[in-house]
Design an enzyme around this catalytic site. Structure first.
Site, PDB file in Angstrom:
ATOM      1  N   LYS A  94       1.039  -1.113  -0.034  1.00 46.18           N
ATOM      2  CA  LYS A  94       0.053  -0.016  -0.126  1.00 46.18           C
ATOM      3  C   LYS A  94       1.191   1.286  -0.100  1.00 46.18           C
ATOM      4  O   LYS A  94       1.862   1.435   0.705  1.00 46.18           O
ATOM      5  CB  LYS A  94      -0.826   0.068   1.159  1.00 46.18           C
ATOM      6  CG  LYS A  94      -1.712   1.161   1.513  1.00 46.18           C
ATOM      7  CD  LYS A  94      -3.291   0.689   0.830  1.00 46.18           C
ATOM      8  CE  LYS A  94      -3.990   2.233   0.478  1.00 46.18           C
ATOM      9  NZ  LYS A  94      -3.553   2.846  -0.806  1.00 46.18           N
ATOM     10  N   LYS A 130       5.546   1.863  -3.149  1.00 48.18           N
ATOM     11  CA  LYS A 130       5.203   3.106  -3.607  1.00 48.18           C
ATOM     12  C   LYS A 130       5.416   3.006  -5.289  1.00 48.18           C
ATOM     13  O   LYS A 130       6.211   2.180  -5.664  1.00 48.18           O
ATOM     14  CB  LYS A 130       6.259   3.846  -2.981  1.00 48.18           C
ATOM     15  CG  LYS A 130       6.004   5.489  -3.097  1.00 48.18           C
ATOM     16  CD  LYS A 130       5.380   6.123  -2.094  1.00 48.18           C
ATOM     17  CE  LYS A 130       4.683   7.466  -2.415  1.00 48.18           C
ATOM     18  NZ  LYS A 130       3.812   7.990  -1.404  1.00 48.18           N
ATOM     19  N   ASP A 170      -0.241  10.768  -4.467  1.00 54.59           N
ATOM     20  CA  ASP A 170       1.008  11.490  -3.753  1.00 54.59           C
ATOM     21  C   ASP A 170       1.163  12.707  -4.424  1.00 54.59           C
ATOM     22  O   ASP A 170       0.460  13.515  -5.268  1.00 54.59           O
ATOM     23  CB  ASP A 170       2.250  10.584  -3.891  1.00 54.59           C
ATOM     24  CG  ASP A 170       3.495  11.054  -2.851  1.00 54.59           C
ATOM     25  OD1 ASP A 170       3.403  10.923  -1.667  1.00 54.59           O
ATOM     26  OD2 ASP A 170       4.482  11.675  -3.530  1.00 54.59           O
TER      27      ASP A 170
HETATM   28  P1  NDP Z   1       0.932  17.920  -4.048  1.00 51.73           P
HETATM   29  O1  NDP Z   1       1.300  17.754  -5.363  1.00 51.73           O
HETATM   30  O2  NDP Z   1      -0.584  18.246  -3.844  1.00 51.73           O
HETATM   31  O3  NDP Z   1       1.489  19.280  -3.571  1.00 51.73           O
HETATM   32  C1  NDP Z   1       3.183  19.350  -3.571  1.00 51.73           C
HETATM   33  C2  NDP Z   1       3.370  20.487  -3.087  1.00 51.73           C
HETATM   34  O4  NDP Z   1       4.849  20.656  -2.462  1.00 51.73           O
HETATM   35  C3  NDP Z   1       3.344  21.777  -3.997  1.00 51.73           C
HETATM   36  O5  NDP Z   1       3.073  22.932  -3.467  1.00 51.73           O
HETATM   37  C4  NDP Z   1       4.534  21.804  -4.766  1.00 51.73           C
HETATM   38  O6  NDP Z   1       4.916  22.907  -5.524  1.00 51.73           O
HETATM   39  C5  NDP Z   1       5.670  21.643  -3.719  1.00 51.73           C
HETATM   40  N1  NDP Z   1       6.800  20.647  -4.209  1.00 51.73           N
HETATM   41  C6  NDP Z   1       6.795  19.445  -4.742  1.00 51.73           C
HETATM   42  N2  NDP Z   1       8.092  19.360  -5.170  1.00 51.73           N
HETATM   43  C7  NDP Z   1       8.992  20.602  -4.904  1.00 51.73           C
HETATM   44  C8  NDP Z   1      10.332  20.774  -4.894  1.00 51.73           C
HETATM   45  N3  NDP Z   1      11.045  20.043  -5.438  1.00 51.73           N
HETATM   46  N4  NDP Z   1      10.574  21.895  -3.943  1.00 51.73           N
HETATM   47  C9  NDP Z   1       9.314  22.910  -3.616  1.00 51.73           C
HETATM   48  N5  NDP Z   1       8.323  22.414  -3.451  1.00 51.73           N
HETATM   49  C10 NDP Z   1       8.009  21.441  -4.147  1.00 51.73           C
HETATM   50  O7  NDP Z   1       1.476  16.920  -3.016  1.00 51.73           O
HETATM   51  P2  NDP Z   1       1.023  16.328  -1.444  1.00 51.73           P
HETATM   52  O8  NDP Z   1       0.433  17.533  -0.798  1.00 51.73           O
HETATM   53  O9  NDP Z   1       0.030  15.274  -1.668  1.00 51.73           O
HETATM   54  O10 NDP Z   1       2.278  15.831  -1.107  1.00 51.73           O
HETATM   55  C11 NDP Z   1       3.238  16.767  -0.251  1.00 51.73           C
HETATM   56  C12 NDP Z   1       4.266  15.728   0.555  1.00 51.73           C
HETATM   57  O11 NDP Z   1       3.358  14.883   1.462  1.00 51.73           O
HETATM   58  C13 NDP Z   1       4.974  14.806  -0.074  1.00 51.73           C
HETATM   59  O12 NDP Z   1       6.403  14.444   0.445  1.00 51.73           O
HETATM   60  C14 NDP Z   1       4.377  13.429  -0.153  1.00 51.73           C
HETATM   61  O13 NDP Z   1       4.941  12.354  -0.296  1.00 51.73           O
HETATM   62  C15 NDP Z   1       3.705  13.482   1.408  1.00 51.73           C
HETATM   63  N6  NDP Z   1       2.472  12.735   1.657  1.00 51.73           N
HETATM   64  C16 NDP Z   1       1.200  13.067   0.872  1.00 51.73           C
HETATM   65  C17 NDP Z   1       0.170  12.147   1.329  1.00 51.73           C
HETATM   66  C18 NDP Z   1      -1.116  12.373   0.746  1.00 51.73           C
HETATM   67  O14 NDP Z   1      -2.088  11.779   1.166  1.00 51.73           O
HETATM   68  N7  NDP Z   1      -1.238  13.442  -0.404  1.00 51.73           N
HETATM   69  C19 NDP Z   1       0.410  11.010   2.498  1.00 51.73           C
HETATM   70  C20 NDP Z   1       1.610  11.265   3.198  1.00 51.73           C
HETATM   71  C21 NDP Z   1       2.620  11.869   2.546  1.00 51.73           C
HETATM   72  P3  NDP Z   1       4.903  22.956  -7.046  1.00 51.73           P
HETATM   73  O15 NDP Z   1       3.666  23.216  -7.179  1.00 51.73           O
HETATM   74  O16 NDP Z   1       5.673  24.193  -7.297  1.00 51.73           O
HETATM   75  O17 NDP Z   1       5.833  21.872  -7.722  1.00 51.73           O
END
Ligand code: NDP
Length: 450
Positions: A94, A130, A170
């Site tokens: 998962k 993943k 993600d």
């Molecule tokens: P989203 O795609 O919804 O949002 C990601 C955010 O992070 C955006 O604001 C993006 O900005 C920014 N971002 C991505 N890459 C970079 C980078 N290299 N440098 C700076 N900013 C960056 O993703 P999520 O909110 O779903 O995920 C965010 C984090 O949470 C990740 O680490 C993910 O693994 C973790 N996570 C998510 C879960 C979920 O349920 N969604 C569960 C558990 C963990 P931009 O638009 O400019 O790229």
């Protein structure tokens, strides 16, 4: 750590790096875990004899495949996709799918490895996996994203299933992408089963799944604060990112009395000292989820500061929630946060803090909630979505939220139980690693040599 354990960690890591060349993110994730587990493993002969650490750091399997699709101009595009099925000792694999140009095997192995511990911590029967692709959804039309998702699923569908491997979202994979993938999966297998989570409410999704990672992260933060007789009320909060996790972290932190003053994306940070109230947050949600715009537009709309190219960690705050991506808090950022008096760092993103930053937080004995504990609410509610699908039932919002709070309370309790504690200060890193490890390791020992 005693000298013997420290030498064992160095020896183990040398071997791991040699076996997995060019995979720095994976090595970093393993290092953080092995540093805390080694003394425990050295005290337990059964784990040593079973070579548990060697086996737990080798994925069960990795599938790598080509994804071809046609863009709106009729050009053929080719991407690479992966599914890392890391460990299914305590349940079907998962873990989410990530679409981002910087996705590599190393990134997905680090995420899959972390997921094994995280899923174990939730108490639900879920193994860890993943996946993702080096595909950039930014700037693509809905039709292009759909064609990519459908093409990807033509290969992926034969490797997943409700009792085998259950992907979710993600970075870069939200409701739109999950829907396209599930629609294609359903068509290919001709069965309506809960093989993906994060689905729309009309077709098997769970209430609160969208909010779950952010809400769960704030519940975990509140648990850490309550444990020392404090709470979020009146605290100044810095959040990074402006995607799914960031948005619902801001919502819940505000609801519990915190004042959130930052959001960011990969281009920069907005600093709004007046606080991001629910109306402004709704504007951000529409900006990001509907118009797919940039956070800079917030500063123009609400007349506040925009810090081009910067992360939020220079802004004074009591609580920091990194919710964007891996390695977004480097040692200098950690020092800056500590200098400005941060009391809590609670990780919404996966592995947002580099190892030397983690050491700085632990040395300073602040409340530091590592990702595998603090952001487990997302996969926790995904597990509840699987249960509802299997039962062919939908639970109410209140019921799912209560279960989410229960999961986060339990994880907090397990971390406290297993952690090294010095004078009442809880080391949540050792607590989370040990609590997550024991369940999986015991299952692997019971299975014998497989
Ligand atoms: P989203 O795609 O919804 O949002 C990601 C955010 O992070 C955006 O604001 C993006 O900005 C920014 N971002 C991505 N890459 C970079 C980078 N290299 N440098 C700076 N900013 C960056 O993703 P999520 O909110 O779903 O995920 C965010 C984090 O949470 C990740 O680490 C993910 O693994 C973790 N996570 C998510 C879960 C979920 O349920 N969604 C569960 C558990 C963990 P931009 O638009 O400019 O790229």
């Amino acid at each position: 750590m005693a000298g013997g354990a420290s030498q064992e960690v160095d020896h183990f890591m040398k071997g791991l790096v040699k076996r997995n060349p060019g995979e720095p993110e994976f090595a970093q994730a393993v290092q953080e875990v092995v540093e805390t587990l080694m003394p425990f493993v050295l005290d337990h002969k059964d784990y040593q004899q079973a070579q548990i650490l060697e086996r737990m750091t080798e994925p069960d399997r990795v599938v790598i495949f080509r994804v071809c699709w046609e863009d709106d101009q009729g050009h053929i595009r080719t991407n690479r996709a992966w599914r890392v099925q890391f460990n299914n000792s305590i349940g079907p694999y998962k873990g989410g799918m990530r679409f981002h140009p910087n996705v590599t095997l190393s990134v997905l192995k680090f995420l899959g490895f972390e997921q094994v511990f995280k899923n174990s911590l939730t108490g639900l029967p879920m193994g860890g996996g993943k996946g993702g692709a080096n595909f950039n959804p930014k700037g693509k039309s809905d039709n292009e994203v759909m064609r990519f998702c459908q093409s990807l699923m033509i290969e992926l569908h034969r490797h997943i299933g409700e009792d085998t491997d259950v992907p979710a979202g993600d970075i870069g994979v939200g409701a739109r992408e999950v829907s396209y993938m599930f629609g294609q999966y359903k068509r290919l297998v001709n069965r309506f089963v809960g093989t993906l989570t994060g689905k729309g409410l009309a077709f098997g999704g769970s209430l609160v799944r969208t909010e779950a990672t952010g809400y769960g992260c704030v519940y975990f933060c509140q648990n850490m604060l309550n444990h020392i007789g404090d709470g979020l009320e009146g605290k100044t909060v810095a959040v990074s990112g402006s995607g799914n996790v960031a948005i619902y972290t801001v919502q819940k932190a505000t609801e519990l009395g915190g004042k959130v003053v930052t959001l960011s994306d990969s281009a920069g940070t907005i600093y709004d000292p007046k606080g991001i109230d629910p109306d402004k947050l709704e504007w951000v949600r529409a900006l990001k989820e509907e118009r797919r715009g940039r956070i800079k537009e917030y500063a123009e709309e609400f007349g506040c500061e925009y810090q081009e190219g910067k992360r939020p960690w220079g802004v004074p705050c009591d609580v920091a929630f990194p919710c964007a991506t891996q390695n977004e808090i480097e040692l200098a950022d950690a020092k800056e946060l500590l200098k400005n008096g941060v009391k809590v760092v609670c990780e919404g993103a996966n592995m947002p803090t580099k190892i030397d930053g983690v050491h700085a937080f632990l040395d300073a004995k602040i409340l530091y909630g590592p990702a595998k504990a603090a952001n487990a609410g997302g996969v926790g509610v995904s597990g509840l979505e699987q249960s509802q699908n299997a039962l062919r039932l939908s639970w109410s919002r209140e019921e799912v939220d209560a279960r989410l709070q229960g999961i986060m309370n339990d994880i907090h309790g397990k971390c406290v139980h297993y952690s090294d504690q010095e004078g009442g200060w809880v080391n949540y890193v050792s607590g989370a690693n040990l609590a997550g490890f024991v369940k999986v390791a015991d299952a692997m020992v019971a299975y014998g040599v497989v």
